[in-house]
Scaffold this motif. Structure first.
Motif, mmCIF file in Angstrom:
data_model
loop_
_atom_site.group_PDB
_atom_site.id
_atom_site.type_symbol
_atom_site.label_atom_id
_atom_site.label_comp_id
_atom_site.label_asym_id
_atom_site.label_seq_id
_atom_site.Cartn_x
_atom_site.Cartn_y
_atom_site.Cartn_z
ATOM 1 N N GLU A 124 1.047 -1.046 0.042
ATOM 2 C CA GLU A 124 -0.521 0.061 0.089
ATOM 3 C C GLU A 124 0.641 1.076 -0.167
ATOM 4 O O GLU A 124 0.345 2.603 -0.438
ATOM 5 N N ARG A 125 2.322 1.171 0.434
ATOM 6 C CA ARG A 125 3.002 2.598 0.499
ATOM 7 C C ARG A 125 3.748 2.844 -1.000
ATOM 8 O O ARG A 125 3.964 3.519 -1.469
ATOM 9 N N VAL A 126 3.630 1.886 -2.474
ATOM 10 C CA VAL A 126 4.328 2.109 -3.336
ATOM 11 C C VAL A 126 3.709 3.177 -3.956
ATOM 12 O O VAL A 126 3.963 3.662 -4.315
ATOM 13 N N SER A 127 2.268 3.715 -4.322
ATOM 14 C CA SER A 127 1.648 4.094 -5.147
ATOM 15 C C SER A 127 1.575 6.031 -4.128
ATOM 16 O O SER A 127 2.488 6.848 -4.786
ATOM 17 N N THR A 128 1.958 5.546 -2.967
ATOM 18 C CA THR A 128 2.647 7.245 -1.744
ATOM 19 C C THR A 128 3.311 7.211 -3.019
ATOM 20 O O THR A 128 4.206 8.004 -3.135
#
Length: 470
Positions: free
Chosen positions: A221-225
């Motif tokens: 879930e951190r990748v897009s951020t």
């Protein structure tokens, strides 16, 4: 028709944990993409560690390595943190690195890309000179990468010391974190450590993309951020862990000892490849292990006032002499103490192991997750407190003991946390959660898994870039 070989270089720092991680990544890369050839470039202090030399003996033929001329430890600043010494060693190696890169670029199979360790990202400026595609291989977590990318902004937004900041610090894509749990390099904004950390963070903009030693089930879930913060591609290519044994497990006394223990009954205690405790903390941990009544296997080093004192050189002291009087005799049937080193991946994979008291280095953390071992977090330095937050608050696969105002975990607290992990209801829930992550890690590394797809995307992006240059 002969397949064209794509030649890339990687450069790492004089720290075995970083070296092992980036080399294991390279092994995985050439395993899936046979048309790639990798040259690993090692900066060194004094001389290459024997562990590194032994580790490199099992490389496949499409990976070469170069040791740059060693930097004399006596020429490095004294009485400064290890990270500062390493940064100075890298800076002093830039000229010899330039020569090495020039030679590789003029070979019959010239380089097309450079992958740098984050602590060696000064080399990315040299990569531009040779028109090499620049990447950073990030051995820690995606959460820590978020901190690096966001730090220049955080530096402007927060004027006080981070540990004095009221409330949690919010880093995009991360769990809320208190200033005390940020890396110790950020403790004093007027220090050289902080200045170097900030400079290094600003140089992340030189990278074309980031290869991160993590996987989607724990940090997807951190990748897009991360992509939004850095405006660069981010590839979760882990878990990359050390797979080769440095010694045969059957030759190890501790492996033979484990064979005689019941399943999931032993707590493994280790603080990484060089972490150390103070003499006071050694005593508290020893008495805590003893009074817990649980079986333990403790990799023990001589105490030191500096938590990472042994990363640039081993102590000549016999560590066992620093244990409390009578400890070995009293715990003879309960535990085993091993001096300085043990084959960690073999130990963690043994059926007798039921828990891992760890310093939360990211390599050790991933090994524990991949092998399904619940953890007690005992962070010492670098980003390890951030990892402890991720493990306890985010993934909920670990317990964290409380430390008193002097920074010491007391024996009663240690014993209670050990018993809770090994015997308690919360420990049982943690075991179930980490078992699920174990299978997710295995799935990520399969041929159709998320990390293998990320690696293929990285390769495709390089090949597309090269086609555009023709």
């Amino acid at each position: 028709m002969e397949t064209k070989i794509t030649h890339i270089a990687v450069v790492t720092i004089p720290a075995f944990s970083h070296q092992a991680s980036i080399v294991e990544f390279c092994k995985r890369l050439v395993h899936f993409h046979h048309n790639f050839h990798v040259t690993c470039i090692f900066t060194t202090i004094d001389s290459p560690p024997q562990a590194t030399i032994t580790f490199l003996q099992s490389l496949p033929p499409n990976i070469d390595y170069i040791f740059l001329p060693p930097i004399n430890k006596q020429d490095l600043p004294k009485d400064v943190p290890l990270a500062v010494q390493i940064q100075h060693a890298v800076s002093k190696s830039l000229l010899s690195f330039h020569h090495a890169l020039k030679s590789l670029c003029s070979s019959n199979n010239p380089l097309v890309a450079l992958i740098s360790d984050p602590f060696a990202n000064e080399t990315l400026e040299i990569a531009k000179e040779f028109n090499l595609l620049p990447y950073i291989y990030f051995p820690p977590s995606a959460m820590t990468l978020s901190l690096f990318l966001h730090l220049p902004t955080l530096h402007e937004e927060v004027s006080c010391e981070y540990k004095d900041h009221k409330g949690a610090i919010h880093i995009p894509g991360c769990l809320p974190i208190h200033g005390n749990d940020l890396p110790e390099h950020l403790d004093d904004r007027s220090s050289l450590s902080y200045e170097l950390f900030l400079e290094r963070s600003k140089r992340f903009s030189l990278a074309y993309g980031f290869l991160v030693n993590s996987f989607s089930a724990i940090e997807g879930e951190r990748v897009s951020t991360l992509v939004e913060i850095g405006n660069k591609p981010v590839y979760l290519v882990g878990p990359v862990i050390q797979t080769g044994a440095i010694i045969e497990p059957k030759e190890s006394d501790c492996m033979m000892w484990l064979e005689n223990q019941t399943p999931k009954s032993v707590l493994y205690v280790s603080f990484g490849s060089g972490g150390t405790l103070s003499e006071e903390q050694v005593n508290e941990l020893a008495f805590g292990l003893e009074s817990s009544g649980q079986k333990f296997l403790w990799v023990f080093r001589a105490p030191n006032v500096s938590a990472n004192a042994l990363y640039l050189g081993a102590s000549n002291d016999d560590p066992l002499q620093f244990l409390p009087d009578g400890f070995l005799e009293r715990t003879k049937g309960q535990g085993l103490v091993v001096a300085n080193w043990a084959p960690q991946t073999q130990i963690l994979s043994h059926k007798s192991i039921g828990g891992f008291l760890t310093h939360c280095g990211w390599n050790s953390t991933l090994e524990s997750i991949v092998l399904g071992v619940p953890m007690i977090t005992w962070p010492l330095f670098a980003e390890q407190k951030m990892n402890a937050v991720l493990l306890t608050k985010g993934l909920k696969v670990a317990l964290r003991p409380k430390f008193n105002d002097n920074g010491t975990a007391e024996r009663k607290e240690i014993a209670e946390v050990i018993k809770e992990l090994m015997l308690g209801e919360e420990g049982n829930e943690i075991s179930q959660r980490i078992e699920e992550l174990k299978y997710a890690a295995v799935a990520a590394l399969k041929e159709d898994g998320s990390s293998t797809r990320a690696l293929s995307q990285f390769i495709s992006d390089i090949e597309n870039f090269l086609r555009q240059q023709v």
